[in-house]
Design a protein around this motif. Structure first.
Motif, PDB file in Angstrom:
ATOM      1  N   VAL A 222      -9.398  26.091  23.935  1.00 50.84           N
ATOM      2  CA  VAL A 222     -10.383  26.065  24.504  1.00 50.84           C
ATOM      3  C   VAL A 222      -9.656  24.980  25.866  1.00 50.84           C
ATOM      4  N   ILE A 223     -10.304  25.532  27.199  1.00 47.42           N
ATOM      5  CA  ILE A 223      -9.713  26.034  28.378  1.00 47.42           C
ATOM      6  C   ILE A 223     -10.846  25.007  29.356  1.00 47.42           C
ATOM      7  N   PHE A 224     -10.471  24.519  30.094  1.00 52.17           N
ATOM      8  CA  PHE A 224     -11.493  23.431  30.893  1.00 52.17           C
ATOM      9  C   PHE A 224     -11.022  24.069  32.334  1.00 52.17           C
ATOM     10  N   PRO A 225     -11.189  24.522  32.995  1.00 53.45           N
ATOM     11  CA  PRO A 225     -10.541  24.658  34.563  1.00 53.45           C
ATOM     12  C   PRO A 225     -10.459  23.590  34.693  1.00 53.45           C
ATOM     13  N   ILE A 226      -9.836  22.503  35.942  1.00 53.81           N
ATOM     14  CA  ILE A 226     -10.147  21.540  36.754  1.00 53.81           C
ATOM     15  C   ILE A 226     -10.502  21.887  38.098  1.00 53.81           C
ATOM     16  N   GLN A 227     -11.337  21.357  38.713  1.00 53.19           N
ATOM     17  CA  GLN A 227     -11.268  21.947  40.276  1.00 53.19           C
ATOM     18  C   GLN A 227     -11.381  20.301  40.836  1.00 53.19           C
ATOM     19  N   ASP A 228     -10.818  20.802  42.332  1.00 54.39           N
ATOM     20  CA  ASP A 228     -10.795  20.171  43.237  1.00 54.39           C
ATOM     21  C   ASP A 228     -12.504  19.994  43.906  1.00 54.39           C
ATOM     22  N   ILE A 229     -12.672  19.073  44.309  1.00 56.78           N
ATOM     23  CA  ILE A 229     -13.527  19.152  45.654  1.00 56.78           C
ATOM     24  C   ILE A 229     -14.794  20.285  45.735  1.00 56.78           C
ATOM     25  N   ASN A 230     -13.458  21.093  46.748  1.00 56.54           N
ATOM     26  CA  ASN A 230     -14.095  22.408  46.844  1.00 56.54           C
ATOM     27  C   ASN A 230     -13.607  23.620  45.899  1.00 56.54           C
ATOM     28  N   HIS A 231     -14.549  23.388  44.836  1.00 57.59           N
ATOM     29  CA  HIS A 231     -14.007  23.694  43.903  1.00 57.59           C
ATOM     30  C   HIS A 231     -13.015  24.688  43.700  1.00 57.59           C
ATOM     31  N   ARG A 232     -11.810  24.767  43.996  1.00 52.10           N
ATOM     32  CA  ARG A 232     -10.330  25.303  44.030  1.00 52.10           C
ATOM     33  C   ARG A 232      -9.524  24.640  42.326  1.00 52.10           C
ATOM     34  N   VAL A 233      -9.186  25.730  42.364  1.00 52.91           N
ATOM     35  CA  VAL A 233      -8.822  25.613  40.333  1.00 52.91           C
ATOM     36  C   VAL A 233      -7.342  25.054  41.024  1.00 52.91           C
ATOM     37  N   VAL A 234      -7.395  23.975  40.224  1.00 50.48           N
ATOM     38  CA  VAL A 234      -6.227  23.028  40.448  1.00 50.48           C
ATOM     39  C   VAL A 234      -4.638  22.375  39.615  1.00 50.48           C
ATOM     40  N   GLY A 235      -5.879  23.364  38.478  1.00 57.28           N
ATOM     41  CA  GLY A 235      -4.919  22.558  36.694  1.00 57.28           C
ATOM     42  C   GLY A 235      -6.004  22.661  35.563  1.00 57.28           C
ATOM     43  N   PHE A 236      -5.387  22.499  34.821  1.00 58.90           N
ATOM     44  CA  PHE A 236      -6.553  22.704  33.019  1.00 58.90           C
ATOM     45  C   PHE A 236      -6.370  21.966  32.375  1.00 58.90           C
ATOM     46  N   GLY A 237      -7.282  21.402  32.129  1.00 59.02           N
ATOM     47  CA  GLY A 237      -7.121  20.695  29.861  1.00 59.02           C
ATOM     48  C   GLY A 237      -7.800  21.458  29.353  1.00 59.02           C
ATOM     49  N   GLY A 238      -6.886  21.075  28.058  1.00 63.01           N
ATOM     50  CA  GLY A 238      -7.004  22.348  27.120  1.00 63.01           C
ATOM     51  C   GLY A 238      -7.297  21.057  25.233  1.00 63.01           C
ATOM     52  N   ARG A 239      -8.404  22.280  24.771  1.00 64.62           N
ATOM     53  CA  ARG A 239      -8.794  21.086  23.834  1.00 64.62           C
ATOM     54  C   ARG A 239      -8.051  22.089  22.895  1.00 64.62           C
ATOM     55  N   VAL A 240      -6.912  21.912  21.435  1.00 66.10           N
ATOM     56  CA  VAL A 240      -6.818  22.329  20.476  1.00 66.10           C
ATOM     57  C   VAL A 240      -7.698  22.424  19.320  1.00 66.10           C
ATOM     58  N   MET A 241      -7.540  23.992  18.805  1.00 62.85           N
ATOM     59  CA  MET A 241      -8.760  24.369  17.876  1.00 62.85           C
ATOM     60  C   MET A 241      -7.814  24.039  16.559  1.00 62.85           C
ATOM     61  N   GLY A 242      -8.632  23.093  15.735  1.00 66.99           N
ATOM     62  CA  GLY A 242      -7.630  22.691  14.570  1.00 66.99           C
ATOM     63  C   GLY A 242      -7.665  21.114  14.391  1.00 66.99           C
ATOM     64  N   ASP A 243      -5.918  21.607  13.876  1.00 70.65           N
ATOM     65  CA  ASP A 243      -6.215  20.084  14.010  1.00 70.65           C
ATOM     66  C   ASP A 243      -4.687  19.308  14.411  1.00 70.65           C
ATOM     67  N   ALA A 244      -3.582  20.281  15.079  1.00 64.74           N
ATOM     68  CA  ALA A 244      -3.033  20.216  15.498  1.00 64.74           C
ATOM     69  C   ALA A 244      -2.826  19.212  17.135  1.00 64.74           C
ATOM     70  N   LYS A 245      -1.670  18.886  17.170  1.00 63.92           N
ATOM     71  CA  LYS A 245      -1.875  17.222  18.263  1.00 63.92           C
ATOM     72  C   LYS A 245      -0.798  18.372  19.276  1.00 63.92           C
ATOM     73  N   PRO A 246      -1.343  17.321  20.444  1.00 60.30           N
ATOM     74  CA  PRO A 246      -2.039  16.475  20.882  1.00 60.30           C
ATOM     75  C   PRO A 246      -3.721  17.319  21.401  1.00 60.30           C
ATOM     76  N   LYS A 247      -4.367  16.032  20.534  1.00 59.11           N
ATOM     77  CA  LYS A 247      -6.455  17.231  20.506  1.00 59.11           C
ATOM     78  C   LYS A 247      -6.092  17.778  21.951  1.00 59.11           C
ATOM     79  N   TYR A 248      -6.227  17.291  22.937  1.00 55.67           N
ATOM     80  CA  TYR A 248      -5.576  17.073  24.616  1.00 55.67           C
ATOM     81  C   TYR A 248      -4.552  17.202  24.764  1.00 55.67           C
ATOM     82  N   LEU A 249      -4.668  18.313  25.467  1.00 55.13           N
ATOM     83  CA  LEU A 249      -3.567  18.421  26.707  1.00 55.13           C
ATOM     84  C   LEU A 249      -3.523  19.226  27.758  1.00 55.13           C
ATOM     85  N   ASN A 250      -2.804  18.297  29.150  1.00 56.31           N
ATOM     86  CA  ASN A 250      -3.769  18.645  30.631  1.00 56.31           C
ATOM     87  C   ASN A 250      -2.779  19.182  31.182  1.00 56.31           C
TER      88      ASN A 250
END
Length: 591
Positions: free
Chosen positions: A202-230
């Motif tokens: 699952v992807i979480f777009p990371i936005q700056d204060i002006n709502h522009r996408v500058v990066g992403f965070g991802g939560r894995v589906m299942g038990d793989a590692k790492p749980k969160y990847l940025n």
């Protein structure tokens, strides 16, 4: 891209500088100006001034200054065309369409390209979540009780199980492998070549204060590692200068900001109506992020997990908040682990009550420390009280320290005088409570040279005229732009005098005439020289007369030292001598 001066001026005039900067810095009105903590250097007392009448800003601490374009360029690290586009979009002014040639396309800024490829990736992830391939991700978010509206607001998405779908998609849009990798969207190894950074997440777009996408965070589906990847840090993504959700929280108009640990906590809290929630980006809370929060609030509520790791993270965060002079309080989320779980089980009103009952950060620290001691044992209890006394030494201000001594004595049933003596003893032994001696200006004082004194009098005069333009007609017969011996000062005075003769005062426009950033800072300083606060009219008139006379005298001496065959210099000297004689006998009224 060149824009006509008339269009630039239209954009500037429609973007009130107080309104624009209020979106970045928390300002309070004092007199005719607004003040806040400078966003360009670390400070505890507000020295950052924004003037609505002058349409400019200036920091008396670090010297940063300029008009609304300068601010956006310096804060956002924008070029001038980028700044004017942002401000034009803000007030719905149409700019001429830019027709890029192939050569110009190749020279486009890397920053814009990275923002562009991130935006395209965010659109791709968003679509995938709502497709058949993203059903596992959609079910996960729905099971976490997120509505479609909330998923849309945060632009949530999904990265497919296949490990090169995004790369293939971005290639089809014309993006080169090098750019995709530089944006942190793909990795390369000898075995698999270039492949997606994020997959089956699952992807979480990371936005700056002006709502522009500058990066992403991802939560894995299942038990793989790492749980969160940025995303890794890039030219446009600096974790220390970003907080997840701050693009929404900064306009929430709440009296505090709630600091969480994770993406889901922030999203769940926004959905529940707590739109002032933010989170650090997969790393421990940093001083840079604390400084970012300080622009928008004075109080931070910590809503960290209630487990051991969350408690330790909270203690670190409290220490960092203190360093930047932010008030911190701690939310008690028990019996649940995190804000998301708490709200799902007990609801928003119960969470609001916990906010009202948030614990003072100092007493939170003491409560955690207390667990290390057996208060039924006199020796252990005495050690605990000693540690409390040491911590109380951390309050350098006497009034605050006394208030905490009284509160601690009451809470832990310690005699006030006994605890106070203990604090005094430790303070004397360690020197922890020693007065901080600084010059009144906050900057080391130094003896000025004659040249610096000459420049200072010219700065004072320009500021005084800009502050009180009604004095200009009273001195124009004595002072001309040529009396300002510094070239930059002379250019500013020339424009200032020209405008005043036409009945116009426009310091912000004058700044726009200078393209060099250092020149803009110096021009801003010219309009913001510190004037002495004088009580009586007589004192003010004498001070003003002294400044005018000094500028003219310095001008006379300057041109006298350059006398030669130049007839214009000779005329300047003769006129200067005559003006000085008149000034010495003239009273300048400030009525």
């Amino acid at each position: 891209m060149y824009y006509p001066d008339e269009l630039v001026e239209e954009v500037r005039l429609k973007n009130d500088i107080v309104d624009v900067i209020s979106g970045y810095v928390r300002l309070q009105k004092k007199g005719s100006s607004h003040f806040g903590l400078c966003p360009f250097h670390n400070e505890k007392s507000p020295s950052f001034s924004v003037s609505g009448s002058k349409q400019m800003y200036y920091c008396f601490g670090c010297g940063a200054g300029g008009n609304v374009f300068t601010f956006i360029m310096e804060y956002e690290n924008f070029t001038f065309p980028e700044a004017i586009k942002l401000l034009a979009d803000r007030v719905k002014v149409d700019l001429p369409e830019i027709e890029y040639s192939e050569e110009v396309k190749k020279k486009e800024g890397k920053r814009n390209k990275l923002l562009e490829v991130n935006k395209e990736a965010a659109k791709y992830f968003y679509y995938q979540l709502r497709s058949q391939k993203g059903s596992i991700g959609y079910r996960y978010l729905a099971d976490r009780q997120l509505s479609d509206e909330t998923m849309k607001k945060f632009g949530l998405g999904f990265a497919n199980v296949s490990s090169n779908d995004l790369v293939q998609y971005l290639r089809s849009k014309g993006y080169r492998d090098e750019l995709i990798q530089e944006a942190g969207l793909a990795s390369f190894d000898e075995k698999y070549g270039i492949h997606d950074k994020f997959w089956n997440r699952v992807i979480f777009p990371i936005q700056d204060i002006n709502h522009r996408v500058v990066g992403f965070g991802g939560r894995v589906m299942g038990d793989a590692k790492p749980k969160y990847l940025n995303s890794p840090e890039t030219m446009i993504f600096d974790k220390s200068r970003n907080l997840y959700g701050l693009n929404f929280a900064r306009t929430s108009r709440q009296s505090n900001i709630i600091l969480c640990e994770g993406y889901m906590d922030v999203i769940a809290m926004h959905q529940a109506g707590f739109t002032q929630a933010v989170a650090s980006l997969g790393t421990a809370f940093t001083a840079g992020q604390a400084n970012l929060l300080r622009r928008y609030t004075e109080e931070v509520l910590l809503a960290y997990d209630s487990d051991g790791a969350g408690v330790n993270a909270g203690l670190r965060a409290i220490s960092i908040l203190k360093e930047v002079d932010l008030s911190g309080k701690v939310l008690n989320l028990e019996p649940y682990k995190d804000p998301d779980e708490f709200i799902q089980n007990l609801g928003t009103e119960a969470f609001r009550q916990r906010m009202d009952e948030a614990e003072n950060s100092f007493f939170f620290e003491l409560r955690i420390m207390e667990k290390e001691y057996n208060l039924k044992d006199p020796e252990s209890k005495t050690k605990f009280h000693r540690e409390i006394a040491k911590k109380l030494c951390g309050f350098p201000e006497e009034v605050e320290r006394e208030n905490y001594i009284e509160a601690v004595a009451d809470k832990y049933n310690v005699g006030f005088d006994n605890l106070r003596k203990l604090v005094t003893t430790y303070a004397a032994q360690t020197g922890l409570v020693s007065p901080i001696v600084r010059p009144k200006s906050g900057i080391a004082e130094k003896k000025n040279t004659p040249e610096e004194n000459m420049k200072k009098s010219q700065r004072l005069l320009i500021t005084w005229i800009a502050e009180e333009p009604e004095v200009f007609p009273k001195i124009v017969k004595y002072i001309s732009p040529e009396d300002f011996t510094e070239e930059l000062y002379r250019k500013v005075a020339d424009r200032l005098f020209e405008g005043l003769e036409q009945g116009k005062l426009n310091p912000a426009h004058i700044i726009s005439l200078f393209t060099d950033e250092e020149d803009q800072r110096e021009v801003a300083a010219l309009f913001n020289t510190k004037l002495e606060e004088l009580e009586t009219k007589q004192e003010r008139e004498k001070a003003f007369h002294d400044i005018v006379y000094t500028v003219k005298k310095n001008s006379y001496e300057y041109y006298s030292g350059r006398l030669g065959a130049d007839i214009s210099t000779l005329k300047q000297v003769i006129a200067g001598k005559k003006a000085l004689e008149e000034l010495s006998k003239t009273h300048i009224s400030l009525d």
